[in-house]
Design a protein around this motif. Sequence first.
Motif, mmCIF file in Angstrom:
data_model
loop_
_atom_site.group_PDB
_atom_site.id
_atom_site.type_symbol
_atom_site.label_atom_id
_atom_site.label_comp_id
_atom_site.label_asym_id
_atom_site.label_seq_id
_atom_site.Cartn_x
_atom_site.Cartn_y
_atom_site.Cartn_z
ATOM 1 N N HIS A 43 0.822 -1.214 0.000
ATOM 2 C CA HIS A 43 0.000 0.000 0.000
ATOM 3 C C HIS A 43 0.856 1.264 0.000
ATOM 4 O O HIS A 43 0.419 2.317 -0.473
ATOM 5 C CB HIS A 43 -0.930 0.005 1.223
ATOM 6 C CG HIS A 43 -1.872 1.170 1.243
ATOM 7 N ND1 HIS A 43 -3.022 1.222 0.481
ATOM 8 C CD2 HIS A 43 -1.825 2.348 1.933
ATOM 9 C CE1 HIS A 43 -3.646 2.379 0.698
ATOM 10 N NE2 HIS A 43 -2.946 3.075 1.571
ATOM 11 N N ASP A 44 2.088 1.157 0.517
ATOM 12 C CA ASP A 44 2.961 2.334 0.578
ATOM 13 C C ASP A 44 3.423 2.783 -0.800
ATOM 14 O O ASP A 44 3.948 3.898 -0.943
ATOM 15 C CB ASP A 44 4.161 2.050 1.487
ATOM 16 C CG ASP A 44 3.750 1.872 2.941
ATOM 17 O OD1 ASP A 44 2.769 2.520 3.358
ATOM 18 O OD2 ASP A 44 4.389 1.081 3.658
ATOM 19 N N LEU A 45 3.252 1.941 -1.821
ATOM 20 C CA LEU A 45 3.536 2.390 -3.188
ATOM 21 C C LEU A 45 2.601 3.543 -3.547
ATOM 22 O O LEU A 45 2.969 4.445 -4.303
ATOM 23 C CB LEU A 45 3.346 1.235 -4.177
ATOM 24 C CG LEU A 45 4.353 0.087 -4.080
ATOM 25 C CD1 LEU A 45 3.910 -1.068 -4.968
ATOM 26 C CD2 LEU A 45 5.755 0.546 -4.477
ATOM 27 N N ARG A 46 1.406 3.501 -2.995
ATOM 28 C CA ARG A 46 0.426 4.580 -3.204
ATOM 29 C C ARG A 46 0.935 5.875 -2.581
ATOM 30 O O ARG A 46 0.816 6.950 -3.169
ATOM 31 C CB ARG A 46 -0.908 4.148 -2.589
ATOM 32 C CG ARG A 46 -2.050 5.139 -2.713
ATOM 33 C CD ARG A 46 -3.328 4.451 -2.249
ATOM 34 N NE ARG A 46 -4.416 5.367 -1.961
ATOM 35 C CZ ARG A 46 -5.244 5.846 -2.868
ATOM 36 N NH1 ARG A 46 -5.077 5.541 -4.136
ATOM 37 N NH2 ARG A 46 -6.235 6.658 -2.525
ATOM 38 N N HIS A 47 1.522 5.762 -1.372
ATOM 39 C CA HIS A 47 2.107 6.933 -0.738
ATOM 40 C C HIS A 47 3.288 7.463 -1.552
ATOM 41 O O HIS A 47 3.489 8.681 -1.650
ATOM 42 C CB HIS A 47 2.586 6.592 0.674
ATOM 43 C CG HIS A 47 1.477 6.244 1.626
ATOM 44 N ND1 HIS A 47 0.274 6.906 1.638
ATOM 45 C CD2 HIS A 47 1.402 5.302 2.600
ATOM 46 C CE1 HIS A 47 -0.507 6.395 2.576
ATOM 47 N NE2 HIS A 47 0.156 5.418 3.173
ATOM 48 N N SER A 48 4.075 6.557 -2.109
ATOM 49 C CA SER A 48 5.220 6.976 -2.920
ATOM 50 C C SER A 48 4.758 7.737 -4.153
ATOM 51 O O SER A 48 5.341 8.767 -4.532
ATOM 52 C CB SER A 48 6.047 5.753 -3.343
ATOM 53 O OG SER A 48 6.648 5.143 -2.222
#
Length: 396
Positions: free
Chosen positions: A344-349
């Motif tokens: 999900h942190d790819l979304r933050h990236s």
Amino acid sequence: MARVALTVQMVESAKPQASAYRLHDTKVPGLSLRVLPSGVKSWNVTWARNRDLAIGKYPTVTLESARTRARRKLAEADEHGAPLALLKSKPKDLTWGVYLADHYKPHVLATAKAGAATVANLEAQFAHLDDTPLTGISRAEFDAFKAARLKAKIKPATVNRDLDRIKAALQQAVNWELLAVNPLAGVKRIKRDIEQRIRYLTKDEEKALRKALAARETLAATRRESGDAWRVERGYEPMGPIVGYSDHLMPITLLALNTGLRRGEITQLKWADIDLAGRRLTVRAGYAKSGKARHVPLNSEALQVLTDYRKQHTGKGELFGIASVKTAWAGLMREAKITGFRFHDLRHSFASKLVTRGIDLNTVRELLGHGDIAMTLRYAHLAPEHKAAAVEALID
């Protein structure tokens, strides 16, 4: 929520959508037609904030009949504080457990997309209320539950979802006139700090991630070559070199990194949602978290990834055909030596890159599919130079 002078034609032509919606009648303020994803249409009358009552289903109850019933209920509410049906005695012995099993469960399984998951959660988290009458459930009861969950280190977002589910269940009991009022109607969700830490890839981590993905593909190609040599030696037909990608992990990771889609949105994509010629993909309302469809443009890398991935598919059906990337992702993080980083942190990236490169927050909000700008404001601190430039503009 639309407000119009309802006509028979409007009522008849109202089509179901991914989530329930209402058409509010201006001729009889307070009357609304609720249209469920299942196609069921029901008449409701609202006489005060969070005070709502179902008065029949269409077409059994016609538009004019619904207006007549609504006027009567509104008059009763004006004189007595609520429609008389709600002031009559309720089945005091109806417990939460019986209500959930015999009333709400069949309803939510038939009408909600995630009905099975909703019921499973309610059964698991609120089993302690099974012998409690609906009229005995109180805000204090939920506050005690909330405190225990938070003490057990359950995340506030999870507790908020618990609240949303039980509030919806109790509100349905009100709609069915099994409960006079929703005892949790005024309970608010836990506010989360919008400045909470956002985990995103550093430049070095992104390089390590890409290197690990490439190494994984190289290893798969080497293994295929070695396997084919073994097959040829023994007179078997070789499988041939890998065309495109060895599996889903590299394309799904690069697509997430370049579009900011949620895992659930990516895993439910279909080839019909991909427009390579138009350089965009569509997140359908049925699987968007916001319940609204959105179009996401494809940059050059995302376009190339999907073009290459298309070579090994028919171009029909599901794009990836998987439900989870958990196991493969964990292995990739080990190879890349990246810690504390979720898929999900790819979304933050994705969002962080946009903000640090000067893209305005409203555009970022639209690309991410946030229903509320407050969610997008979590990334505002990543562009301090824009704030500095803004206040500098005050100097003559």
